[in-house]
Structure formats: C-alpha cells, structure tokens
Scaffold this motif. Structure first.
Motif, PDB file in Angstrom:
ATOM      1  N   VAL A   1       0.488  -1.021   0.110  1.00 54.16           N
ATOM      2  CA  VAL A   1      -0.038   0.174   0.030  1.00 54.16           C
ATOM      3  C   VAL A   1       0.690   1.151   0.091  1.00 54.16           C
ATOM      4  CG1 VAL A   1      -1.712   1.437   1.881  1.00 54.16           C
ATOM      5  CG2 VAL A   1      -2.086  -1.135   1.135  1.00 54.16           C
ATOM      6  N   LEU A   2       2.045   1.512   0.400  1.00 55.27           N
ATOM      7  CA  LEU A   2       3.389   2.990   0.421  1.00 55.27           C
ATOM      8  C   LEU A   2       3.538   2.420  -0.544  1.00 55.27           C
ATOM      9  CD1 LEU A   2       4.471   1.576   4.252  1.00 55.27           C
ATOM     10  CD2 LEU A   2       2.638   2.786   3.439  1.00 55.27           C
ATOM     11  N   GLN A   3       3.415   1.959  -1.260  1.00 54.24           N
ATOM     12  CA  GLN A   3       4.192   1.500  -3.357  1.00 54.24           C
ATOM     13  C   GLN A   3       3.179   2.945  -3.554  1.00 54.24           C
ATOM     14  OE1 GLN A   3       6.744   1.034  -3.731  1.00 54.24           O
ATOM     15  NE2 GLN A   3       7.732   0.126  -1.776  1.00 54.24           N
ATOM     16  N   PRO A   4       3.991   3.829  -4.238  1.00 56.71           N
ATOM     17  CA  PRO A   4       3.312   4.555  -4.975  1.00 56.71           C
ATOM     18  C   PRO A   4       2.681   4.647  -6.196  1.00 56.71           C
ATOM     19  CG  PRO A   4       5.733   5.191  -5.304  1.00 56.71           C
ATOM     20  CD  PRO A   4       5.562   4.605  -4.232  1.00 56.71           C
ATOM     21  N   THR A   5       3.103   3.407  -6.868  1.00 55.48           N
ATOM     22  CA  THR A   5       2.545   2.726  -7.774  1.00 55.48           C
ATOM     23  C   THR A   5       0.762   1.899  -7.071  1.00 55.48           C
ATOM     24  OG1 THR A   5       4.006   0.900  -7.891  1.00 55.48           O
ATOM     25  CG2 THR A   5       4.384   2.996  -9.163  1.00 55.48           C
ATOM     26  N   TYR A   6       0.494   1.707  -5.885  1.00 59.72           N
ATOM     27  CA  TYR A   6      -0.446   0.941  -5.876  1.00 59.72           C
ATOM     28  C   TYR A   6      -1.986   2.143  -6.402  1.00 59.72           C
ATOM     29  CZ  TYR A   6      -3.150  -2.235  -2.479  1.00 59.72           C
ATOM     30  OH  TYR A   6      -4.200  -2.369  -2.007  1.00 59.72           O
ATOM     31  N   PRO A   7      -2.297   0.883  -6.664  1.00 58.12           N
ATOM     32  CA  PRO A   7      -3.439   1.057  -7.552  1.00 58.12           C
ATOM     33  C   PRO A   7      -4.244   1.532  -6.594  1.00 58.12           C
ATOM     34  CG  PRO A   7      -3.156  -1.638  -7.393  1.00 58.12           C
ATOM     35  CD  PRO A   7      -2.170  -0.972  -6.668  1.00 58.12           C
ATOM     36  N   LEU A   8      -5.115   2.640  -7.707  1.00 57.24           N
ATOM     37  CA  LEU A   8      -6.393   3.084  -6.496  1.00 57.24           C
ATOM     38  C   LEU A   8      -7.503   2.734  -6.772  1.00 57.24           C
ATOM     39  CD1 LEU A   8      -6.759   6.240  -6.034  1.00 57.24           C
ATOM     40  CD2 LEU A   8      -7.288   7.251  -8.041  1.00 57.24           C
ATOM     41  N   LEU A   9      -7.607   2.206  -7.458  1.00 57.46           N
ATOM     42  CA  LEU A   9      -8.962   1.351  -7.064  1.00 57.46           C
ATOM     43  C   LEU A   9      -9.198   0.395  -5.563  1.00 57.46           C
ATOM     44  CD1 LEU A   9     -11.175   0.740  -7.979  1.00 57.46           C
ATOM     45  CD2 LEU A   9     -11.094  -1.071  -9.698  1.00 57.46           C
ATOM     46  N   ALA A  10      -7.515  -0.148  -6.059  1.00 53.31           N
ATOM     47  CA  ALA A  10      -7.940  -1.101  -4.392  1.00 53.31           C
ATOM     48  C   ALA A  10      -7.098  -0.531  -2.920  1.00 53.31           C
ATOM     49  CB  ALA A  10      -5.936  -2.251  -4.825  1.00 53.31           C
ATOM     50  N   LEU A  11      -6.859   1.344  -3.191  1.00 49.07           N
ATOM     51  CA  LEU A  11      -7.147   1.912  -2.441  1.00 49.07           C
ATOM     52  C   LEU A  11      -8.220   1.894  -2.113  1.00 49.07           C
ATOM     53  CD1 LEU A  11      -4.003   4.679  -2.770  1.00 49.07           C
ATOM     54  CD2 LEU A  11      -4.412   2.864  -1.040  1.00 49.07           C
ATOM     55  N   ASN A  12      -9.637   2.710  -2.949  1.00 45.71           N
ATOM     56  CA  ASN A  12     -10.768   3.063  -2.496  1.00 45.71           C
ATOM     57  C   ASN A  12     -11.400   2.019  -1.904  1.00 45.71           C
ATOM     58  OD1 ASN A  12     -10.407   5.801  -3.866  1.00 45.71           O
ATOM     59  ND2 ASN A  12     -11.101   4.755  -5.623  1.00 45.71           N
ATOM     60  N   LEU A  13     -11.468   0.272  -2.520  1.00 45.88           N
ATOM     61  CA  LEU A  13     -12.047  -0.572  -1.938  1.00 45.88           C
ATOM     62  C   LEU A  13     -11.542  -0.914  -0.481  1.00 45.88           C
ATOM     63  CD1 LEU A  13     -11.352  -2.908  -5.004  1.00 45.88           C
ATOM     64  CD2 LEU A  13     -13.116  -2.136  -4.290  1.00 45.88           C
ATOM     65  N   ARG A  14      -9.966  -0.632  -0.441  1.00 45.86           N
ATOM     66  CA  ARG A  14      -9.511  -0.549   0.842  1.00 45.86           C
ATOM     67  C   ARG A  14     -10.382   0.122   2.333  1.00 45.86           C
ATOM     68  NH1 ARG A  14      -4.946  -3.277   2.541  1.00 45.86           N
ATOM     69  NH2 ARG A  14      -4.012  -4.550   1.456  1.00 45.86           N
TER      70      ARG A  14
END
Length: 82
Positions: free
Chosen positions: A45-58
């Motif tokens: 999650v801390l990687q800048p390339t972590y998917p935005l969709l996955a962040l929103n789902l989290r």
C-alpha cells in the motif's frame, strides 16, 4: 407482552441477516482488492504505484467492518436488555 417479544426477535433476526450480508460483502471486496493488486503487480500500500482502485476498495471495506462492529454492539446490547 408477547407481541413485543416477537417483534424484538424478528428485529434481531433482521439485524443478524444484515450483519451476515455485510460480512459477505467484505469477503467480496477482499477478493476484489487481491485481484486488483495482482493485476497491477503491486501489493504494498505504501508504494506510489499501488492501484487507486485497491485503495478505494480498502477504504470501503474498512468502513463496512466499522459499521459491522457498531451493529454487532447494538445487537449485543439489545439481547442483554431483553
């Protein structure tokens, strides 16, 4: 007095069903998060390339888990009061 008991039991069953449904949705969201991470190849999650969709789902999943906690506490306090 029996009428109140029946409606209370029915309300408790509806609340239990709602909580079960919300847990099911949490499991679905967890699967969606894993799929999105795998698609992007980024799992941190801390990687800048972590998917935005996955962040929103989290965030959505965390909100659901919080809501479930409130509902479960309400169910406990209702059953203790009865």
């Amino acid at each position: 007095m029996q009428e109140m008991s029946r409606s209370g039991a029915a309300g408790e069953l509806r609340l239990d069903a709602l909580v079960a449904d919300l847990w099911w949705r949490v499991r679905l969201i967890n699967t969606d998060i894993l799929e999105e991470e795998a698609r992007a190849g980024v799992f941190d999650v801390l990687q800048p390339t972590y998917p935005l969709l996955a962040l929103n789902l989290r965030a959505r999943r965390d909100n659901l888990v919080s809501t479930i906690g409130v509902l479960e506490q309400r169910a406990r306090s209702t059953s203790e009061a009865a």
